[in-house]
Design a protein around this motif. Structure first.
Motif, PDB file in Angstrom:
ATOM      1  N   SER A  72       0.838  -1.191   0.000  1.00  0.00           N
ATOM      2  CA  SER A  72       0.000   0.000   0.000  1.00  0.00           C
ATOM      3  C   SER A  72       0.875   1.244   0.000  1.00  0.00           C
ATOM      4  CB  SER A  72      -0.894   0.008   1.238  1.00  0.00           C
ATOM      5  OG  SER A  72      -1.571   1.241   1.331  1.00  0.00           O
ATOM      6  N   PRO A  73       0.632   2.179  -0.903  1.00  0.00           N
ATOM      7  CA  PRO A  73       1.398   3.426  -0.887  1.00  0.00           C
ATOM      8  C   PRO A  73       0.939   4.367   0.227  1.00  0.00           C
ATOM      9  CG  PRO A  73      -0.186   3.473  -2.663  1.00  0.00           C
ATOM     10  CD  PRO A  73      -0.272   2.106  -2.040  1.00  0.00           C
ATOM     11  N   TRP A  74      -0.172   4.053   0.890  1.00  0.00           N
ATOM     12  CA  TRP A  74      -0.740   4.927   1.907  1.00  0.00           C
ATOM     13  C   TRP A  74      -0.433   4.482   3.329  1.00  0.00           C
ATOM     14  CZ3 TRP A  74      -3.577   2.921  -2.184  1.00  0.00           C
ATOM     15  CH2 TRP A  74      -3.801   3.821  -3.216  1.00  0.00           C
ATOM     16  N   SER A  75       0.066   3.268   3.501  1.00  0.00           N
ATOM     17  CA  SER A  75       0.253   2.762   4.856  1.00  0.00           C
ATOM     18  C   SER A  75       1.426   1.798   4.909  1.00  0.00           C
ATOM     19  CB  SER A  75      -1.025   2.047   5.315  1.00  0.00           C
ATOM     20  OG  SER A  75      -0.838   1.437   6.562  1.00  0.00           O
ATOM     21  N   ASP A  76       2.120   1.793   6.041  1.00  0.00           N
ATOM     22  CA  ASP A  76       3.205   0.839   6.252  1.00  0.00           C
ATOM     23  C   ASP A  76       2.717  -0.430   6.929  1.00  0.00           C
ATOM     24  OD1 ASP A  76       5.081   2.520   5.130  1.00  0.00           O
ATOM     25  OD2 ASP A  76       5.579   3.467   7.042  1.00  0.00           O
ATOM     26  N   LEU A  77       1.434  -0.466   7.284  1.00  0.00           N
ATOM     27  CA  LEU A  77       0.881  -1.660   7.929  1.00  0.00           C
ATOM     28  C   LEU A  77       0.847  -2.821   6.948  1.00  0.00           C
ATOM     29  CD1 LEU A  77      -2.117  -0.037   9.828  1.00  0.00           C
ATOM     30  CD2 LEU A  77       0.118  -0.681  10.758  1.00  0.00           C
ATOM     31  N   GLU A  78       1.036  -4.008   7.474  1.00  0.00           N
ATOM     32  CA  GLU A  78       1.000  -5.201   6.633  1.00  0.00           C
ATOM     33  C   GLU A  78      -0.421  -5.437   6.123  1.00  0.00           C
ATOM     34  OE1 GLU A  78       1.848  -9.930   7.162  1.00  0.00           O
ATOM     35  OE2 GLU A  78       3.089  -8.525   8.270  1.00  0.00           O
ATOM     36  N   LEU A  79      -0.522  -5.736   4.832  1.00  0.00           N
ATOM     37  CA  LEU A  79      -1.830  -5.986   4.224  1.00  0.00           C
ATOM     38  C   LEU A  79      -2.290  -7.417   4.494  1.00  0.00           C
ATOM     39  CD1 LEU A  79      -1.280  -4.423   0.686  1.00  0.00           C
ATOM     40  CD2 LEU A  79      -2.453  -3.414   2.626  1.00  0.00           C
ATOM     41  N   GLU A  80      -3.602  -7.599   4.411  1.00  0.00           N
ATOM     42  CA  GLU A  80      -4.130  -8.947   4.438  1.00  0.00           C
ATOM     43  C   GLU A  80      -3.601  -9.687   3.213  1.00  0.00           C
ATOM     44  OE1 GLU A  80      -8.369  -9.300   4.710  1.00  0.00           O
ATOM     45  OE2 GLU A  80      -8.502  -7.495   5.927  1.00  0.00           O
ATOM     46  N   LYS A  81      -3.580 -11.002   3.288  1.00  0.00           N
ATOM     47  CA  LYS A  81      -3.110 -11.793   2.149  1.00  0.00           C
ATOM     48  C   LYS A  81      -4.058 -11.579   0.960  1.00  0.00           C
ATOM     49  CE  LYS A  81      -2.021 -16.395   0.579  1.00  0.00           C
ATOM     50  NZ  LYS A  81      -2.115 -17.817   0.841  1.00  0.00           N
ATOM     51  N   ILE A  82      -3.479 -11.179  -0.156  1.00  0.00           N
ATOM     52  CA  ILE A  82      -4.240 -10.964  -1.387  1.00  0.00           C
ATOM     53  C   ILE A  82      -3.589 -11.802  -2.478  1.00  0.00           C
ATOM     54  CG2 ILE A  82      -4.934  -9.299  -3.147  1.00  0.00           C
ATOM     55  CD1 ILE A  82      -4.687  -7.120  -0.996  1.00  0.00           C
ATOM     56  N   GLU A  83      -4.403 -12.548  -3.194  1.00  0.00           N
ATOM     57  CA  GLU A  83      -3.933 -13.290  -4.369  1.00  0.00           C
ATOM     58  C   GLU A  83      -4.693 -12.785  -5.583  1.00  0.00           C
ATOM     59  OE1 GLU A  83      -2.945 -17.664  -2.459  1.00  0.00           O
ATOM     60  OE2 GLU A  83      -4.211 -17.512  -4.201  1.00  0.00           O
ATOM     61  N   PHE A  84      -3.974 -12.591  -6.671  1.00  0.00           N
ATOM     62  CA  PHE A  84      -4.580 -12.139  -7.919  1.00  0.00           C
ATOM     63  C   PHE A  84      -4.178 -13.108  -9.020  1.00  0.00           C
ATOM     64  CE2 PHE A  84      -4.105  -9.979 -11.971  1.00  0.00           C
ATOM     65  CZ  PHE A  84      -5.359  -9.420 -12.136  1.00  0.00           C
ATOM     66  N   ARG A  85      -5.127 -13.488  -9.833  1.00  0.00           N
ATOM     67  CA  ARG A  85      -4.871 -14.324 -11.010  1.00  0.00           C
ATOM     68  C   ARG A  85      -5.699 -13.788 -12.169  1.00  0.00           C
ATOM     69  NH1 ARG A  85      -3.407 -20.123  -9.323  1.00  0.00           N
ATOM     70  NH2 ARG A  85      -3.136 -19.934  -7.082  1.00  0.00           N
ATOM     71  N   ALA A  86      -5.218 -13.997 -13.400  1.00  0.00           N
ATOM     72  CA  ALA A  86      -5.948 -13.563 -14.582  1.00  0.00           C
ATOM     73  C   ALA A  86      -5.746 -14.581 -15.699  1.00  0.00           C
ATOM     74  CB  ALA A  86      -5.478 -12.182 -15.039  1.00  0.00           C
ATOM     75  N   LEU A  87      -6.775 -14.759 -16.490  1.00  0.00           N
ATOM     76  CA  LEU A  87      -6.752 -15.610 -17.688  1.00  0.00           C
ATOM     77  C   LEU A  87      -7.505 -14.865 -18.784  1.00  0.00           C
ATOM     78  CD1 LEU A  87      -7.764 -19.011 -16.028  1.00  0.00           C
ATOM     79  CD2 LEU A  87      -5.500 -18.444 -16.933  1.00  0.00           C
ATOM     80  N   TRP A  88      -7.304 -15.295 -20.020  1.00  0.00           N
ATOM     81  CA  TRP A  88      -8.057 -14.698 -21.111  1.00  0.00           C
ATOM     82  C   TRP A  88      -8.348 -15.745 -22.172  1.00  0.00           C
ATOM     83  CZ3 TRP A  88      -6.306 -13.997 -26.246  1.00  0.00           C
ATOM     84  CH2 TRP A  88      -4.978 -14.311 -26.472  1.00  0.00           C
ATOM     85  N   ASP A  89      -9.416 -15.482 -22.955  1.00  0.00           N
ATOM     86  CA  ASP A  89      -9.693 -16.253 -24.160  1.00  0.00           C
ATOM     87  C   ASP A  89      -9.905 -15.253 -25.285  1.00  0.00           C
ATOM     88  OD1 ASP A  89     -12.397 -15.366 -24.051  1.00  0.00           O
ATOM     89  OD2 ASP A  89     -13.076 -17.194 -23.079  1.00  0.00           O
ATOM     90  N   ASN A  90     -10.401 -15.702 -26.417  1.00  0.00           N
ATOM     91  CA  ASN A  90     -10.536 -14.807 -27.575  1.00  0.00           C
ATOM     92  C   ASN A  90     -11.563 -13.695 -27.375  1.00  0.00           C
ATOM     93  OD1 ASN A  90      -8.558 -16.063 -29.006  1.00  0.00           O
ATOM     94  ND2 ASN A  90      -9.939 -17.383 -30.137  1.00  0.00           N
ATOM     95  N   GLU A  91     -12.433 -13.822 -26.367  1.00  0.00           N
ATOM     96  CA  GLU A  91     -13.478 -12.824 -26.185  1.00  0.00           C
ATOM     97  C   GLU A  91     -13.464 -12.127 -24.828  1.00  0.00           C
ATOM     98  OE1 GLU A  91     -17.309 -14.433 -27.078  1.00  0.00           O
ATOM     99  OE2 GLU A  91     -16.752 -14.952 -29.124  1.00  0.00           O
ATOM    100  N   ASN A  92     -12.823 -12.719 -23.826  1.00  0.00           N
ATOM    101  CA  ASN A  92     -12.921 -12.192 -22.459  1.00  0.00           C
ATOM    102  C   ASN A  92     -11.579 -12.242 -21.729  1.00  0.00           C
ATOM    103  OD1 ASN A  92     -15.990 -12.026 -22.261  1.00  0.00           O
ATOM    104  ND2 ASN A  92     -15.708 -14.185 -22.775  1.00  0.00           N
ATOM    105  N   ILE A  93     -11.487 -11.407 -20.696  1.00  0.00           N
ATOM    106  CA  ILE A  93     -10.392 -11.521 -19.747  1.00  0.00           C
ATOM    107  C   ILE A  93     -11.047 -11.759 -18.390  1.00  0.00           C
ATOM    108  CG2 ILE A  93     -10.245  -9.021 -19.380  1.00  0.00           C
ATOM    109  CD1 ILE A  93      -7.154  -9.503 -19.043  1.00  0.00           C
ATOM    110  N   TYR A  94     -10.476 -12.703 -17.629  1.00  0.00           N
ATOM    111  CA  TYR A  94     -11.062 -13.137 -16.357  1.00  0.00           C
ATOM    112  C   TYR A  94     -10.102 -12.805 -15.224  1.00  0.00           C
ATOM    113  CZ  TYR A  94     -13.637 -15.993 -19.722  1.00  0.00           C
ATOM    114  OH  TYR A  94     -14.378 -16.419 -20.790  1.00  0.00           O
ATOM    115  N   PHE A  95     -10.661 -12.333 -14.117  1.00  0.00           N
ATOM    116  CA  PHE A  95      -9.862 -12.009 -12.942  1.00  0.00           C
ATOM    117  C   PHE A  95     -10.359 -12.787 -11.733  1.00  0.00           C
ATOM    118  CE2 PHE A  95      -9.987  -8.111 -15.542  1.00  0.00           C
ATOM    119  CZ  PHE A  95      -8.633  -7.957 -15.779  1.00  0.00           C
ATOM    120  N   LEU A  96      -9.424 -13.229 -10.918  1.00  0.00           N
ATOM    121  CA  LEU A  96      -9.733 -13.897  -9.657  1.00  0.00           C
ATOM    122  C   LEU A  96      -8.883 -13.241  -8.591  1.00  0.00           C
ATOM    123  CD1 LEU A  96     -10.992 -16.286  -8.036  1.00  0.00           C
ATOM    124  CD2 LEU A  96      -8.967 -17.586  -8.686  1.00  0.00           C
ATOM    125  N   TYR A  97      -9.502 -12.759  -7.530  1.00  0.00           N
ATOM    126  CA  TYR A  97      -8.742 -12.168  -6.426  1.00  0.00           C
ATOM    127  C   TYR A  97      -9.468 -12.408  -5.125  1.00  0.00           C
ATOM    128  CZ  TYR A  97     -11.983  -8.285  -7.151  1.00  0.00           C
ATOM    129  OH  TYR A  97     -13.093  -7.514  -7.314  1.00  0.00           O
TER     130      TYR A  97
END
Length: 71
Positions: A46-71
């Protein structure tokens, strides 16, 4: 006095893997095995805080028509 500062931020590269069209079923749970093909991004800060963030996972996939996000 005049001080000049240069701040350089390194850009991270995140690869988004392509999957076959109409293979990913969206159910809101993120439990489809296709998500295992996605790179996992976990080093968030976080650019606003030095506190440790909760665990965050981000993933992304795509096909010919869409992009998918998982977080």
């Amino acid at each position: 006095m005049f001080y000049k500062f240069h701040i350089f931020f390194s850009m991270k590269i995140y690869n988004v893997n392509r999957i076959e069209k109409n293979k990913l079923q969206i159910n809101g749970l993120g439990d489809n095995e296709l998500w295992q093909q996605a790179e996992k991004l976990t080093d968030f800060s976080s650019p606003w805080s030095d506190l440790e963030l909760e665990k965050i996972e981000f993933r992304a996939l795509w096909d010919n028509e869409n992009i998918y996000f998982l977080y």
